[in-house]
Design an enzyme around this catalytic site. Structure first.
Site, PDB file in Angstrom:
ATOM      1  N   GLU A  16      23.700  40.122 -10.314  1.00 54.26           N
ATOM      2  CA  GLU A  16      23.419  39.676 -11.675  1.00 54.26           C
ATOM      3  C   GLU A  16      22.624  38.382 -11.694  1.00 54.26           C
ATOM      4  O   GLU A  16      22.680  37.585 -10.756  1.00 54.26           O
ATOM      5  CB  GLU A  16      24.740  39.441 -12.422  1.00 54.26           C
ATOM      6  CG  GLU A  16      25.582  40.703 -12.463  1.00 54.26           C
ATOM      7  CD  GLU A  16      26.762  40.617 -13.418  1.00 54.26           C
ATOM      8  OE1 GLU A  16      27.367  41.660 -13.656  1.00 54.26           O
ATOM      9  OE2 GLU A  16      27.072  39.517 -13.912  1.00 54.26           O
ATOM     10  N   CYS A  63      19.917  31.503 -13.444  1.00 60.96           N
ATOM     11  CA  CYS A  63      20.946  31.432 -12.409  1.00 60.96           C
ATOM     12  C   CYS A  63      20.836  32.739 -11.628  1.00 60.96           C
ATOM     13  O   CYS A  63      20.978  33.822 -12.204  1.00 60.96           O
ATOM     14  CB  CYS A  63      22.295  31.300 -13.115  1.00 60.96           C
ATOM     15  SG  CYS A  63      23.717  31.320 -12.019  1.00 60.96           S
ATOM     16  N   CYS A  80      30.149  37.963  -1.934  1.00 65.07           N
ATOM     17  CA  CYS A  80      30.156  36.664  -1.261  1.00 65.07           C
ATOM     18  C   CYS A  80      31.277  36.679  -0.237  1.00 65.07           C
ATOM     19  O   CYS A  80      32.332  37.259  -0.475  1.00 65.07           O
ATOM     20  CB  CYS A  80      30.384  35.536  -2.274  1.00 65.07           C
ATOM     21  SG  CYS A  80      30.311  33.869  -1.564  1.00 65.07           S
ATOM     22  N   CYS A 116      36.547  32.030  -2.162  1.00 65.59           N
ATOM     23  CA  CYS A 116      37.194  31.008  -2.986  1.00 65.59           C
ATOM     24  C   CYS A 116      38.083  31.714  -4.018  1.00 65.59           C
ATOM     25  O   CYS A 116      37.618  32.594  -4.746  1.00 65.59           O
ATOM     26  CB  CYS A 116      36.152  30.135  -3.682  1.00 65.59           C
ATOM     27  SG  CYS A 116      35.021  29.329  -2.510  1.00 65.59           S
ATOM     28  N   CYS A 175      37.126  32.247  -7.884  1.00 67.44           N
ATOM     29  CA  CYS A 175      35.811  32.794  -8.209  1.00 67.44           C
ATOM     30  C   CYS A 175      35.838  34.329  -8.158  1.00 67.44           C
ATOM     31  O   CYS A 175      36.312  34.910  -7.181  1.00 67.44           O
ATOM     32  CB  CYS A 175      34.783  32.258  -7.214  1.00 67.44           C
ATOM     33  SG  CYS A 175      33.160  33.022  -7.372  1.00 67.44           S
ATOM     34  N   CYS A 219      29.970  30.978 -15.025  1.00 69.77           N
ATOM     35  CA  CYS A 219      30.216  30.750 -13.604  1.00 69.77           C
ATOM     36  C   CYS A 219      31.417  31.522 -13.098  1.00 69.77           C
ATOM     37  O   CYS A 219      32.470  31.507 -13.703  1.00 69.77           O
ATOM     38  CB  CYS A 219      30.502  29.285 -13.351  1.00 69.77           C
ATOM     39  SG  CYS A 219      29.168  28.264 -13.884  1.00 69.77           S
TER      40      CYS A 219
HETATM   41  N1  SAH Z   1      28.233  29.867  -3.182  1.00 70.64           N
HETATM   42  C1  SAH Z   1      27.676  28.829  -4.015  1.00 70.64           C
HETATM   43  C2  SAH Z   1      27.297  29.337  -5.401  1.00 70.64           C
HETATM   44  C3  SAH Z   1      28.496  29.812  -6.129  1.00 70.64           C
HETATM   45  S1  SAH Z   1      28.539  29.843  -7.882  1.00 70.64           S
HETATM   46  C4  SAH Z   1      28.675  27.709  -4.167  1.00 70.64           C
HETATM   47  O1  SAH Z   1      29.848  27.922  -3.892  1.00 70.64           O
HETATM   48  O2  SAH Z   1      28.281  26.614  -4.545  1.00 70.64           O
HETATM   49  C5  SAH Z   1      28.144  28.259  -8.452  1.00 70.64           C
HETATM   50  C6  SAH Z   1      29.313  27.359  -8.847  1.00 70.64           C
HETATM   51  O3  SAH Z   1      30.250  27.995  -9.714  1.00 70.64           O
HETATM   52  C7  SAH Z   1      30.091  26.883  -7.639  1.00 70.64           C
HETATM   53  O4  SAH Z   1      30.289  25.505  -7.754  1.00 70.64           O
HETATM   54  C8  SAH Z   1      31.391  27.624  -7.787  1.00 70.64           C
HETATM   55  O5  SAH Z   1      32.450  26.976  -7.127  1.00 70.64           O
HETATM   56  C9  SAH Z   1      31.549  27.643  -9.295  1.00 70.64           C
HETATM   57  N2  SAH Z   1      32.533  28.607  -9.771  1.00 70.64           N
HETATM   58  C10 SAH Z   1      32.889  29.782  -9.214  1.00 70.64           C
HETATM   59  N3  SAH Z   1      33.848  30.390  -9.932  1.00 70.64           N
HETATM   60  C11 SAH Z   1      34.094  29.577 -10.982  1.00 70.64           C
HETATM   61  C12 SAH Z   1      34.995  29.655 -12.081  1.00 70.64           C
HETATM   62  N4  SAH Z   1      35.808  30.706 -12.219  1.00 70.64           N
HETATM   63  N5  SAH Z   1      34.981  28.646 -12.964  1.00 70.64           N
HETATM   64  C13 SAH Z   1      34.151  27.600 -12.824  1.00 70.64           C
HETATM   65  N6  SAH Z   1      33.286  27.461 -11.809  1.00 70.64           N
HETATM   66  C14 SAH Z   1      33.266  28.439 -10.897  1.00 70.64           C
END
Ligand code: SAH
Length: 386
Positions: free
Chosen positions: A117, A130, A137, A141, A144, A378
């Protein structure tokens, strides 16, 4: 806008260096190649070398997808070259809008059925996309949505670039509404690209850096964007951060920290068991020194998990211990993923966290959350599409 779908793989003449795409591999695309390689590729396909520049102009500068519009190429050559070097990489499966049409989410099907996406967002004076760098991934985490699904595969350079090209075309065709009155007059173009969609781009290093080069190379070799408009977001893969610093392309680095202490970060960002908070922050500081670009620290505020005042203080101290003026913090309220036991911090707690950081002299701005109602925010990408 749709390109004809290749039916058979065209046999390539002579002793060729470029093989037909293997099963499972994304089709070969012009955007996978460095500008200097393109002439050789076109020649190896039996065409005159100068066609490479014509194709690059169509793709990167004119944003043309329809072979009918490539009138400077003879018809037969046109369909062969489009078939061989501008194949369809992304097929739209969902397009949803939010924020009065100023936010658009696209879900794409890739050649092998994987779904990724992108989210396009219009703000006064700028348009941000974005993008995804991987299908899924591998960083796992727990807060996420993408992390929960695991890694399907890396995207190719062209699959990453094509998300931005598609957005640029959508803007040209007026698909994104909004902006203030003065803004309407300005020609719309994608000004910012953030690697904050699905995937850990630095774990797909070669393709991600290739994409950065395609985005920043001047037209017609690339899209001619300013490196300042690009943000690479990472969980903190230290060797890759150092490598990126040495590439000589000053994109902004965003480090997804989410906790200033190893005990909690080991849980929230599991790669922390490999590279600790202090190592990630040291790498971020080195990145600033090498590029002069102020680093962003991403911090999703999770209620009663990482939002305590003492953690704001510890973060402020750790950042200041590495110098002044090199970093800012972007807290963002957690977007709870379906079934998650975690939720966003209370507004007062969020405000207190921000004020404590500011009291340490750290520039801190809450990041806005666009597209929440379309699962475009996000961490929400893709979970709802499959
Ligand atoms: N792999 C990269 C990009 C991930 S998405 C990274 O980890 O930085 C970009 C941002 O969104 C990251 O900072 C990630 O931690 C955050 N993110 C992921 N899930 C989220 C959520 N449920 N709420 C808020 N931020 C989130």
């Amino acid at each position: 806008m749709e390109l004809p779908t290749p039916t058979t793989s065209r046999p390539t003449p002579g002793q060729l260096t470029f093989r037909a795409p293997r099963r499972g591999k994304p089709p070969r695309h012009l955007a996978d190649f460095e500008p200097a390689e393109r002439k050789g590729v076109v020649e190896s396909l039996g065409h005159q070398g100068f066609r490479a520049k014509q194709l690059s102009t169509h793709y990167f500068e004119r944003l043309v997808a329809d072979p009918e519009e490539m009138t400077d190429l003879p018809k037969a050559v046109r369909s062969e070259l489009v078939h061989d070097l501008l194949p369809t990489l992304l097929t739209p499966v969902v397009r949803r809008q939010a924020d009065d049409g100023q936010t658009m989410k696209y879900a794409w099907r890739l050649h092998d059925g994987a779904i990724v996406e992108s989210v396009l967002m219009r703000y006064p004076g700028r348009v941000t996309i974005c993008i995804s760098s991987q299908a899924g991934c591998g960083m796992n985490c727990p807060f996420c949505a993408t992390g929960q699904a695991g890694l399907t595969r890396n995207l190719s350079t062209a699959e990453i670039v094509e998300q931005v090209v598609w957005a640029a075309r959508a803007l040209r065709h007026g698909e994104l509404a909004g902006g203030d009155a003065g803004d309407q007059e300005a020609p719309l173009r994608v000004s910012n690209v953030v690697f904050m969609g699905m995937g850990e781009a630095l774990a797909n290093y070669k393709a991600a850096v290739g994409a950065i080069r395609r985005l920043t190379d001047p037209a017609p070799d690339g899209l001619g964007m300013s490196a300042r408009g690009l943000t690479m977001s990472t969980v903190g893969l230290v060797p890759a951060i150092d490598k990126l610093a040495a590439e000589g392309i000053p994109v902004t680095l965003a480090l997804s920290l989410h906790a200033p202490d190893d005990e909690l970060r080991d849980e929230l960002v599991p790669i922390n068991t490999r590279w600790k908070v202090d190592e990630a922050l040291d790498a971020a500081r080195r990145y600033f020194e090498a590029t002069g670009r102020r680093v962003s620290i991403e911090y999703a505020l999770i209620r009663d998990i990482n939002d305590q005042g003492w953690r704001a203080d510890l973060l402020g101290e750790k950042l200041n211990a590495r110098g002044r003026g090199w970093v800012h913090v972007n807290p963002i309220p957690l977007n709870p993923t379906p079934g998650s036991k975690w939720t966003a911090s209370r507004p007062g707690v969020e405000q207190n966290f921000v004020e404590r950081l500011r009291a340490h002299g750290i520039p801190t701005t809450i990041r806005d959350t666009r597209g929440q109602d379309i699962d475009g925010a996000c961490g929400q990408l893709a979970a709802a599409t499959a």
